[in-house]
Design a protein around this motif. Structure first.
Motif, PDB file in Angstrom:
ATOM      1  N   THR A 185      -3.209 -37.569 -20.578  1.00 41.26           N
ATOM      2  CA  THR A 185      -2.721 -38.576 -21.512  1.00 41.26           C
ATOM      3  C   THR A 185      -3.822 -39.506 -21.981  1.00 41.26           C
ATOM      4  O   THR A 185      -3.889 -39.864 -23.156  1.00 41.26           O
ATOM      5  CB  THR A 185      -1.598 -39.396 -20.849  1.00 41.26           C
ATOM      6  OG1 THR A 185      -0.538 -38.507 -20.480  1.00 41.26           O
ATOM      7  CG2 THR A 185      -1.055 -40.447 -21.796  1.00 41.26           C
ATOM      8  N   HIS A 186      -4.692 -39.906 -21.067  1.00 51.54           N
ATOM      9  CA  HIS A 186      -5.828 -40.749 -21.457  1.00 51.54           C
ATOM     10  C   HIS A 186      -6.955 -40.601 -20.459  1.00 51.54           C
ATOM     11  O   HIS A 186      -6.745 -40.192 -19.319  1.00 51.54           O
ATOM     12  CB  HIS A 186      -5.423 -42.221 -21.577  1.00 51.54           C
ATOM     13  CG  HIS A 186      -6.525 -43.056 -22.169  1.00 51.54           C
ATOM     14  ND1 HIS A 186      -6.922 -42.917 -23.470  1.00 51.54           N
ATOM     15  CD2 HIS A 186      -7.331 -43.980 -21.627  1.00 51.54           C
ATOM     16  CE1 HIS A 186      -7.934 -43.735 -23.703  1.00 51.54           C
ATOM     17  NE2 HIS A 186      -8.194 -44.385 -22.597  1.00 51.54           N
ATOM     18  N   TYR A 187      -8.160 -40.946 -20.905  1.00 52.29           N
ATOM     19  CA  TYR A 187      -9.366 -40.837 -20.085  1.00 52.29           C
ATOM     20  C   TYR A 187      -9.983 -42.232 -20.028  1.00 52.29           C
ATOM     21  O   TYR A 187     -10.550 -42.711 -20.998  1.00 52.29           O
ATOM     22  CB  TYR A 187     -10.324 -39.844 -20.750  1.00 52.29           C
ATOM     23  CG  TYR A 187     -11.401 -39.288 -19.839  1.00 52.29           C
ATOM     24  CD1 TYR A 187     -11.284 -38.009 -19.290  1.00 52.29           C
ATOM     25  CD2 TYR A 187     -12.543 -40.012 -19.553  1.00 52.29           C
ATOM     26  CE1 TYR A 187     -12.271 -37.474 -18.483  1.00 52.29           C
ATOM     27  CE2 TYR A 187     -13.533 -39.494 -18.739  1.00 52.29           C
ATOM     28  CZ  TYR A 187     -13.394 -38.225 -18.212  1.00 52.29           C
ATOM     29  OH  TYR A 187     -14.380 -37.712 -17.408  1.00 52.29           O
ATOM     30  N   LEU A 188      -9.835 -42.882 -18.888  1.00 50.15           N
ATOM     31  CA  LEU A 188     -10.267 -44.267 -18.719  1.00 50.15           C
ATOM     32  C   LEU A 188     -11.544 -44.299 -17.887  1.00 50.15           C
ATOM     33  O   LEU A 188     -11.548 -43.887 -16.726  1.00 50.15           O
ATOM     34  CB  LEU A 188      -9.157 -45.065 -18.031  1.00 50.15           C
ATOM     35  CG  LEU A 188      -9.287 -46.569 -17.904  1.00 50.15           C
ATOM     36  CD1 LEU A 188      -9.518 -47.219 -19.262  1.00 50.15           C
ATOM     37  CD2 LEU A 188      -8.032 -47.148 -17.258  1.00 50.15           C
ATOM     38  N   ILE A 189     -12.639 -44.770 -18.493  1.00 54.25           N
ATOM     39  CA  ILE A 189     -13.958 -44.713 -17.850  1.00 54.25           C
ATOM     40  C   ILE A 189     -14.230 -45.983 -17.032  1.00 54.25           C
ATOM     41  O   ILE A 189     -14.088 -47.097 -17.527  1.00 54.25           O
ATOM     42  CB  ILE A 189     -15.066 -44.522 -18.908  1.00 54.25           C
ATOM     43  CG1 ILE A 189     -14.875 -43.169 -19.613  1.00 54.25           C
ATOM     44  CG2 ILE A 189     -16.444 -44.584 -18.261  1.00 54.25           C
ATOM     45  CD1 ILE A 189     -15.853 -42.927 -20.745  1.00 54.25           C
ATOM     46  N   LYS A 190     -14.608 -45.788 -15.781  1.00 54.83           N
ATOM     47  CA  LYS A 190     -15.019 -46.903 -14.916  1.00 54.83           C
ATOM     48  C   LYS A 190     -16.427 -47.358 -15.307  1.00 54.83           C
ATOM     49  O   LYS A 190     -17.246 -46.520 -15.700  1.00 54.83           O
ATOM     50  CB  LYS A 190     -15.044 -46.467 -13.444  1.00 54.83           C
ATOM     51  CG  LYS A 190     -13.768 -45.927 -12.873  1.00 54.83           C
ATOM     52  CD  LYS A 190     -14.058 -45.425 -11.459  1.00 54.83           C
ATOM     53  CE  LYS A 190     -12.882 -44.752 -10.814  1.00 54.83           C
ATOM     54  NZ  LYS A 190     -13.211 -44.186  -9.491  1.00 54.83           N
ATOM     55  N   PRO A 191     -16.763 -48.626 -15.127  1.00 56.79           N
ATOM     56  CA  PRO A 191     -15.861 -49.714 -14.756  1.00 56.79           C
ATOM     57  C   PRO A 191     -15.122 -50.237 -15.985  1.00 56.79           C
ATOM     58  O   PRO A 191     -15.582 -50.068 -17.117  1.00 56.79           O
ATOM     59  CB  PRO A 191     -16.821 -50.776 -14.196  1.00 56.79           C
ATOM     60  CG  PRO A 191     -18.069 -50.574 -14.996  1.00 56.79           C
ATOM     61  CD  PRO A 191     -18.167 -49.095 -15.258  1.00 56.79           C
ATOM     62  N   THR A 206     -12.135 -53.504 -17.359  1.00 56.86           N
ATOM     63  CA  THR A 206     -11.473 -54.760 -17.043  1.00 56.86           C
ATOM     64  C   THR A 206      -9.972 -54.537 -16.900  1.00 56.86           C
ATOM     65  O   THR A 206      -9.432 -53.516 -17.326  1.00 56.86           O
ATOM     66  CB  THR A 206     -11.712 -55.795 -18.152  1.00 56.86           C
ATOM     67  OG1 THR A 206     -11.083 -55.332 -19.357  1.00 56.86           O
ATOM     68  CG2 THR A 206     -13.193 -56.006 -18.398  1.00 56.86           C
ATOM     69  N   PHE A 207      -9.295 -55.509 -16.314  1.00 50.75           N
ATOM     70  CA  PHE A 207      -7.840 -55.439 -16.226  1.00 50.75           C
ATOM     71  C   PHE A 207      -7.227 -55.368 -17.614  1.00 50.75           C
ATOM     72  O   PHE A 207      -6.230 -54.670 -17.831  1.00 50.75           O
ATOM     73  CB  PHE A 207      -7.278 -56.644 -15.474  1.00 50.75           C
ATOM     74  CG  PHE A 207      -5.772 -56.712 -15.513  1.00 50.75           C
ATOM     75  CD1 PHE A 207      -4.997 -55.819 -14.784  1.00 50.75           C
ATOM     76  CD2 PHE A 207      -5.130 -57.660 -16.315  1.00 50.75           C
ATOM     77  CE1 PHE A 207      -3.609 -55.863 -14.840  1.00 50.75           C
ATOM     78  CE2 PHE A 207      -3.746 -57.706 -16.371  1.00 50.75           C
ATOM     79  CZ  PHE A 207      -2.983 -56.814 -15.630  1.00 50.75           C
ATOM     80  N   ASP A 208      -7.822 -56.073 -18.583  1.00 52.05           N
ATOM     81  CA  ASP A 208      -7.334 -56.063 -19.960  1.00 52.05           C
ATOM     82  C   ASP A 208      -7.259 -54.645 -20.516  1.00 52.05           C
ATOM     83  O   ASP A 208      -6.269 -54.256 -21.139  1.00 52.05           O
ATOM     84  CB  ASP A 208      -8.281 -56.890 -20.840  1.00 52.05           C
ATOM     85  CG  ASP A 208      -7.563 -58.002 -21.557  1.00 52.05           C
ATOM     86  OD1 ASP A 208      -6.427 -58.315 -21.174  1.00 52.05           O
ATOM     87  OD2 ASP A 208      -8.150 -58.558 -22.506  1.00 52.05           O
ATOM     88  N   VAL A 209      -8.337 -53.871 -20.316  1.00 51.23           N
ATOM     89  CA  VAL A 209      -8.383 -52.490 -20.804  1.00 51.23           C
ATOM     90  C   VAL A 209      -7.317 -51.657 -20.096  1.00 51.23           C
ATOM     91  O   VAL A 209      -6.557 -50.913 -20.723  1.00 51.23           O
ATOM     92  CB  VAL A 209      -9.779 -51.887 -20.594  1.00 51.23           C
ATOM     93  CG1 VAL A 209      -9.780 -50.390 -20.891  1.00 51.23           C
ATOM     94  CG2 VAL A 209     -10.802 -52.598 -21.467  1.00 51.23           C
ATOM     95  N   PHE A 210      -7.245 -51.775 -18.780  1.00 53.02           N
ATOM     96  CA  PHE A 210      -6.253 -51.048 -17.984  1.00 53.02           C
ATOM     97  C   PHE A 210      -4.846 -51.385 -18.444  1.00 53.02           C
ATOM     98  O   PHE A 210      -4.007 -50.493 -18.643  1.00 53.02           O
ATOM     99  CB  PHE A 210      -6.435 -51.415 -16.510  1.00 53.02           C
ATOM    100  CG  PHE A 210      -5.554 -50.655 -15.551  1.00 53.02           C
ATOM    101  CD1 PHE A 210      -5.974 -49.447 -15.005  1.00 53.02           C
ATOM    102  CD2 PHE A 210      -4.322 -51.159 -15.178  1.00 53.02           C
ATOM    103  CE1 PHE A 210      -5.172 -48.757 -14.108  1.00 53.02           C
ATOM    104  CE2 PHE A 210      -3.514 -50.470 -14.284  1.00 53.02           C
ATOM    105  CZ  PHE A 210      -3.939 -49.270 -13.745  1.00 53.02           C
ATOM    106  N   GLN A 211      -4.580 -52.666 -18.633  1.00 48.72           N
ATOM    107  CA  GLN A 211      -3.254 -53.118 -19.048  1.00 48.72           C
ATOM    108  C   GLN A 211      -2.852 -52.517 -20.391  1.00 48.72           C
ATOM    109  O   GLN A 211      -1.727 -52.045 -20.563  1.00 48.72           O
ATOM    110  CB  GLN A 211      -3.230 -54.645 -19.132  1.00 48.72           C
ATOM    111  CG  GLN A 211      -1.887 -55.218 -19.559  1.00 48.72           C
ATOM    112  CD  GLN A 211      -1.916 -56.731 -19.635  1.00 48.72           C
ATOM    113  OE1 GLN A 211      -2.961 -57.331 -19.892  1.00 48.72           O
ATOM    114  NE2 GLN A 211      -0.792 -57.372 -19.405  1.00 48.72           N
ATOM    115  N   THR A 212      -3.775 -52.514 -21.361  1.00 46.67           N
ATOM    116  CA  THR A 212      -3.470 -51.975 -22.682  1.00 46.67           C
ATOM    117  C   THR A 212      -3.094 -50.506 -22.602  1.00 46.67           C
ATOM    118  O   THR A 212      -2.111 -50.060 -23.199  1.00 46.67           O
ATOM    119  CB  THR A 212      -4.667 -52.166 -23.634  1.00 46.67           C
ATOM    120  OG1 THR A 212      -4.925 -53.558 -23.781  1.00 46.67           O
ATOM    121  CG2 THR A 212      -4.382 -51.564 -25.002  1.00 46.67           C
ATOM    122  N   LYS A 213      -3.891 -49.722 -21.870  1.00 48.27           N
ATOM    123  CA  LYS A 213      -3.621 -48.292 -21.760  1.00 48.27           C
ATOM    124  C   LYS A 213      -2.269 -48.027 -21.097  1.00 48.27           C
ATOM    125  O   LYS A 213      -1.479 -47.199 -21.557  1.00 48.27           O
ATOM    126  CB  LYS A 213      -4.724 -47.604 -20.949  1.00 48.27           C
ATOM    127  CG  LYS A 213      -6.108 -47.751 -21.520  1.00 48.27           C
ATOM    128  CD  LYS A 213      -6.227 -47.175 -22.926  1.00 48.27           C
ATOM    129  CE  LYS A 213      -7.659 -47.246 -23.398  1.00 48.27           C
ATOM    130  NZ  LYS A 213      -7.903 -48.256 -24.399  1.00 48.27           N
TER     131      LYS A 213
END
Length: 231
Positions: A100-106, A108-115
């Motif tokens: 569904t999505h590819y979230l690259i570390k590191p 922020t919580f903001d980015v995580f929350q949006t996804k």
């Protein structure tokens, strides 16, 4: 009804961070965690989650290998990759396999929350469509569902004046730094003005990724420095 999530992550600190981020969001429930492919298969089979947060580097195999084994075993839950792996071929294969999505570390919580909120909106609309149109959907229903799902793939929205690329550069700089960094030091490292660097650092502090502290040892007023939260 909460979205049931299994976190597959071999680094204990990262696994706890993902779980704590999910706890701050409405509509999500962590029902299991696993540090390896073998354990993940057992936990996913037992819990039958709606969503898996999947690291690509696991001690006994690759995340895509685990995904293939999940699908072969009849586990068709949604998957969001949460990883530091940036290889283009891995990203391409992940998308081809339906991640569904590819979230690259590191991040922020903001980015995580949006996804995750985009994903929640997609799930909610999918559920509602299934209730109101139980037999066959119209083209408009399909278009709306695919539009919502695609929004989970897009870049997160950022405040006005914040570039995603520069934010990523500053985030990575703080994540890899051994100690705190001042706005001047960040500006030199990423090639921006001190004022611009401070704007990004303040954004990271406001979203919970960075902490502020005063740096002493020089004449005059103490200088503010920023470091990754919890460092």
């Amino acid at each position: 009804m909460s979205i049931r999530v299994v976190v597959v992550e071999d680094e204990p600190i990262a696994a706890r961070a993902h779980a704590s981020y999910l706890a701050r969001l409405d509509g999500f429930e962590v029902v299991g965690a696993a540090p390896s492919c073998a354990e993940a298969l057992r936990v996913i089979a037992r819990q039958e989650p709606d969503l898996v947060l999947l690291d690509m580097r696991l001690p006994d195999g690759h995340g895509l290998e685990l995904l293939h084994r999940m699908r072969a075993g009849g586990q068709f839950c949604d998957v969001i990759a949460v990883t530091s792996v940036r290889d283009v071929e891995v990203v391409r294969r992940a998308m081809a396999m339906g991640i569904t999505h590819y979230l690259i570390k590191p991040f922020t919580f903001d980015v995580f929350q949006t996804k995750l909120e985009n994903y929640r909106a997609y799930r909610s609309h999918l559920h509602q469509t299934g209730r109101t149109v139980p037999d066959a959907v119209a083209q408009s229903d399909v278009d709306q569902l695919f539009g919502l799902r695609s929004s989970a793939h897009g870049l997160s929205s950022t405040p006005k004046g914040i570039s995603t690329d520069t934010l990523q550069a500053v985030t990575q700089l703080l994540a890899s730094a051994e100690g705190g960094l001042s706005a001047s030091e960040v500006a030199r490292a990423v090639g921006t003005s001190r004022v611009t660097a401070r704007r990004y650092l303040e954004h990271l502090a406001q979203t919970g990724f960075a902490d502020r502290r005063e740096r002493y040892g020089h004449a005059g007023r103490p200088e503010v420095e920023y470091l990754r939260h919890g460092s």
